[in-house]
Design a protein around this motif. Sequence first.
Motif, mmCIF file in Angstrom:
data_model
loop_
_atom_site.group_PDB
_atom_site.id
_atom_site.type_symbol
_atom_site.label_atom_id
_atom_site.label_comp_id
_atom_site.label_asym_id
_atom_site.label_seq_id
_atom_site.Cartn_x
_atom_site.Cartn_y
_atom_site.Cartn_z
ATOM 1 N N ARG A 42 40.612 15.999 31.594
ATOM 2 C CA ARG A 42 39.229 15.804 32.034
ATOM 3 C C ARG A 42 38.748 14.397 31.694
ATOM 4 N N GLN A 43 39.140 13.885 30.535
ATOM 5 C CA GLN A 43 38.744 12.531 30.139
ATOM 6 C C GLN A 43 39.352 11.464 31.046
ATOM 7 N N GLN A 44 40.477 11.802 31.687
ATOM 8 C CA GLN A 44 41.096 10.865 32.627
ATOM 9 C C GLN A 44 40.476 10.958 34.022
ATOM 10 N N GLY A 45 39.508 11.865 34.178
ATOM 11 C CA GLY A 45 38.839 11.997 35.458
ATOM 12 C C GLY A 45 39.457 13.016 36.391
ATOM 13 N N PHE A 46 40.254 13.951 35.837
ATOM 14 C CA PHE A 46 40.933 14.965 36.652
ATOM 15 C C PHE A 46 40.606 16.360 36.134
ATOM 16 N N THR A 47 40.927 17.356 36.953
ATOM 17 C CA THR A 47 40.968 18.744 36.504
ATOM 18 C C THR A 47 42.397 19.237 36.709
ATOM 19 N N ILE A 48 42.769 20.306 36.024
ATOM 20 C CA ILE A 48 44.129 20.831 36.144
ATOM 21 C C ILE A 48 44.082 22.344 36.279
ATOM 22 N N ASP A 49 44.806 22.891 37.252
ATOM 23 C CA ASP A 49 44.863 24.342 37.448
ATOM 24 C C ASP A 49 45.550 25.009 36.260
ATOM 25 N N GLN A 50 45.211 26.288 36.040
ATOM 26 C CA GLN A 50 45.750 26.988 34.882
ATOM 27 C C GLN A 50 47.271 27.075 34.917
ATOM 28 N N LYS A 51 47.832 27.349 36.080
ATOM 29 C CA LYS A 51 49.293 27.440 36.162
ATOM 30 C C LYS A 51 49.939 26.090 35.884
ATOM 31 N N ALA A 52 49.367 25.032 36.420
ATOM 32 C CA ALA A 52 49.898 23.690 36.166
ATOM 33 C C ALA A 52 49.815 23.352 34.683
ATOM 34 N N LEU A 53 48.725 23.751 34.055
ATOM 35 C CA LEU A 53 48.557 23.519 32.617
ATOM 36 C C LEU A 53 49.636 24.254 31.832
ATOM 37 N N SER A 54 49.870 25.513 32.197
ATOM 38 C CA SER A 54 50.884 26.302 31.510
ATOM 39 C C SER A 54 52.275 25.713 31.721
ATOM 40 N N MET A 55 52.575 25.247 32.927
ATOM 41 C CA MET A 55 53.874 24.639 33.203
ATOM 42 C C MET A 55 54.107 23.425 32.308
ATOM 43 N N LEU A 56 53.071 22.596 32.164
ATOM 44 C CA LEU A 56 53.203 21.397 31.328
ATOM 45 C C LEU A 56 53.422 21.750 29.866
#
Length: 356
Positions: free
Chosen positions: A163-177
Amino acid sequence: MAKSAVKFRDTVAAYDRIAGEIRAGRFAPVYLLMGEESYFIDRLAEQLAASILDEAERAFNQIVVYGKDSDAGQVINLCRQLPMMGRYEVVILKEAQQLRNIEKLSLYTQKPSPTTILVICHKEKNVDKRSALYKGCAANGTVFESVRPRDYEIAAWLQQFVRQQGFTIDQKALSMLTDHLGTDIARIDNELHKLTVSLPEGTKRITDADIEANIGISKEYNNFELCRAVVTRDMQRALLIADHFARNPRENPLLLTIMALFGQFRDLFVVNYLRWLARHKGKPFPQDAELMGILRKNNTYVLNEIKQQAALWDNRKVFQVLGLLREYDAKSKGLNAGGAPDGELLRELLLKIFLL
């Protein structure tokens, strides 16, 4: 030495505060940046190096020394020099944990020069908080303690960081990372930077497809999808993912998969236990905000999924699954595994879970 009471959330809050002070041009005469997590230490040191002096002044007044190549006396002498054509001299001591006679730095930190800013980067462990060095830094400068995150803390930090970088991330993408990169913050930062510069201009939302295309983590075959298949009792899907993991063991370590499954079933156990207390002991089932705190989640969609999945599992079976996961955690580390490869162990574990 007593175990530190500082938590990862304290480290993040302190980092944000100090970084804000640096951006505002409010500098301390001494910075002691210490602890096991090197990422925040490096970022603060880099910010100080880029902020205190302008480019022309750095050539004359910014000195970087390394602990293994120096000693406390030499560092003190550098700190007592007057700046040339500028307000400050900046001395950055890297790898301070390797400095000979480091305790003697207290002779300087107890009365630092007003025209010098000393930055001490002490990695791998803390300076003894009972020492004169630590007390001098705390009294006359800024002390920052960098603590490594636990596995359950990394997702919330990463979401905020994105969020601080100016983006949002989907929950699945977050879990994958987080499943793929674990708690290695420096690696997460590096991979996320490569990802964001590769996204089409104007993109502000990071999806599982972006993770797959730019970081190389499959959006179909990952721990997030495996956990979902297991808790929803989709044996065919779970075994298909397990076969993919077996063909790609380096990208899908068994230990991380077991940790992901353990976290999933631990959450089911907690929800079912709270429901049992509500039914049999008259205790109210927690509201979503309280339940998110108990489960250490920060997403209501994930919370609702957990509540739905928990209804599919009796806690006696959940307890048996947790026992199996502990058993195969040991096997993944080579205990009583009989030489079986990780792929075979995972398939064996999943079959036992589905047969409960």
